[in-house]
Design an enzyme around this catalytic site. Structure first.
Site, mmCIF file in Angstrom:
data_model
loop_
_atom_site.group_PDB
_atom_site.id
_atom_site.type_symbol
_atom_site.label_atom_id
_atom_site.label_comp_id
_atom_site.label_asym_id
_atom_site.label_seq_id
_atom_site.Cartn_x
_atom_site.Cartn_y
_atom_site.Cartn_z
ATOM 1 N N ASN A 101 21.030 6.162 -15.277
ATOM 2 C CA ASN A 101 20.414 4.864 -14.417
ATOM 3 C C ASN A 101 20.138 5.941 -13.129
ATOM 4 O O ASN A 101 19.259 4.543 -12.599
ATOM 5 C CB ASN A 101 21.942 4.987 -13.898
ATOM 6 C CG ASN A 101 22.053 3.734 -12.386
ATOM 7 O OD1 ASN A 101 21.653 2.514 -12.388
ATOM 8 N ND2 ASN A 101 21.994 4.267 -11.352
ATOM 9 N N SER A 158 16.253 0.747 -18.660
ATOM 10 C CA SER A 158 15.371 0.447 -18.326
ATOM 11 C C SER A 158 15.348 -0.989 -17.147
ATOM 12 O O SER A 158 15.789 -0.304 -16.147
ATOM 13 C CB SER A 158 15.132 0.293 -19.679
ATOM 14 O OG SER A 158 13.375 -0.450 -20.117
ATOM 15 N N TYR A 169 5.245 2.127 -12.814
ATOM 16 C CA TYR A 169 6.822 2.005 -12.301
ATOM 17 C C TYR A 169 7.085 0.949 -14.569
ATOM 18 O O TYR A 169 7.629 1.815 -14.946
ATOM 19 C CB TYR A 169 7.526 0.735 -11.735
ATOM 20 C CG TYR A 169 8.439 0.298 -11.792
ATOM 21 C CD1 TYR A 169 9.873 1.637 -12.228
ATOM 22 C CD2 TYR A 169 9.122 -0.733 -11.421
ATOM 23 C CE1 TYR A 169 11.347 0.700 -11.697
ATOM 24 C CE2 TYR A 169 10.599 -0.743 -13.037
ATOM 25 C CZ TYR A 169 11.346 0.270 -12.516
ATOM 26 O OH TYR A 169 12.537 -0.352 -12.724
ATOM 27 N N LYS A 228 9.154 2.769 -17.545
ATOM 28 C CA LYS A 228 10.692 1.896 -18.673
ATOM 29 C C LYS A 228 9.787 1.999 -19.823
ATOM 30 O O LYS A 228 10.213 1.571 -20.768
ATOM 31 C CB LYS A 228 10.445 0.832 -18.180
ATOM 32 C CG LYS A 228 11.321 1.111 -16.062
ATOM 33 C CD LYS A 228 12.775 2.050 -16.373
ATOM 34 C CE LYS A 228 13.446 2.016 -15.215
ATOM 35 N NZ LYS A 228 14.609 3.019 -15.132
#
Length: 279
Positions: free
Chosen positions: A81, A132, A146, A150
């Protein structure tokens, strides 16, 4: 009873995952750069182990796993996480800023995963959940770097699921949309040091939107945390699970766009194969 190993557990989704797991009686190894923040929130509990972990430090990751196994004997659920965001145009984001977000979001996830896999393989059981984002399925102006981290998480997870399925280990990609956590706060979302006026109508507007959305997001993080329990208890968990109506809508829109573009350019796309007589 399951034993959880959760990174980024001191706040946001991570803290909520800890809460749901310990309150139903599971064991939790909650990791963070400052484990005291975890103990301040939850107190000392026999089923909670707070461990210091900077996910970018591979030796710390191995040590955290060793502490988890020493305390509880096994690890059943791993929740990768820990992470943070960066907002800015591709041209605005410096190499240093790019490296920082990749170091945590991608290399950190890999370090923790590599550290925990020997234990899961020995058990021939376990479930890895990689957090994600809708940004891992669809990129957007201002979120390109960013989102690229992911996208990487999703690619890693898809391959990992294939590699681990024969060993009895599941992998699930968790894709939250806009949830009312502290993700849009300065401690979780950085903005570029540089700004370029030419991007005011695109990236600039997204920056303003991020400010207006902060703590007004549509998603309820407590409900996502509860939903995660359903995923880890499922006998056949999904590879990918979107959370939030905004996420579902964005995925559906991308599918429609990709399908339409594929159909429009199909003839050219398939024209590059060798002819049957030449192959």
């Amino acid at each position: 009873m399951k034993t959880w190993f959760i990174t980024g557990a001191s706040r946001g989704f991570g803290s909520l995952f800890v809460k749901e797991a310990i309150e139903r009686g599971d064991n939790v190894v909650a990791t963070a750069r400052d484990p005291k923040a975890i103990l301040d929130r939850f107190g000392e509990r026999p089923n909670l182990l707070a461990v210091k972990l900077d996910v970018t430090d591979e030796e710390q990751a191995k040590d955290a796993v060793a502490q988890a196994v020493s305390r509880f004997g096994r690890i059943d659920v791993v929740v990768n996480n820990a992470g943070f965001g960066v907002i800015g145009a591709i041209e605005e984001i410096s190499g240093k800023e790019v490296e920082a977000v990749y170091r945590t979001n991608v290399f950190g996830l890999l370090a923790v995963t590599r550290a925990v896999l020997p234990q899961l393989r020995r058990q021939r059981a376990g479930h890895i959940l990689n957090v994600s984002s809708i940004g891992g399925y669809r990129s957007w102006a201002a979120w390109g770097v960013y989102a690229s981290t992911k996208f990487a998480v999703e690619a890693i997870s898809e391959a990992l699921a294939m590699e681990l399925k024969p060993l009895g280990i599941n992998v699930t990609i968790v894709e939250p949309g806009y949830f009312r956590t502290d993700f849009l706060d300065a401690q979780s979302l950085t903005t570029t040091e540089s700004t370029i006026v030419d991007y005011a109508e695109t990236v600039g507007e997204i920056r303003k939107l991020a400010v207006s959305l902060n703590h007004n997001q549509p998603g309820n993080p407590a409900l996502l945390a509860k939903a995660l329990l359903t995923i880890v208890d499922a006998p056949n968990p999904p590879l990918r699970i979107p959370f939030g109506s905004d996420t579902v809508a964005a995925i559906e829109a991308k599918h429609q766009q990709v399908s339409a573009e594929l159909e429009s350019w199909r003839a050219l796309s398939v024209s590059t194969d060798f002819a049957a007589s030449q192959s």
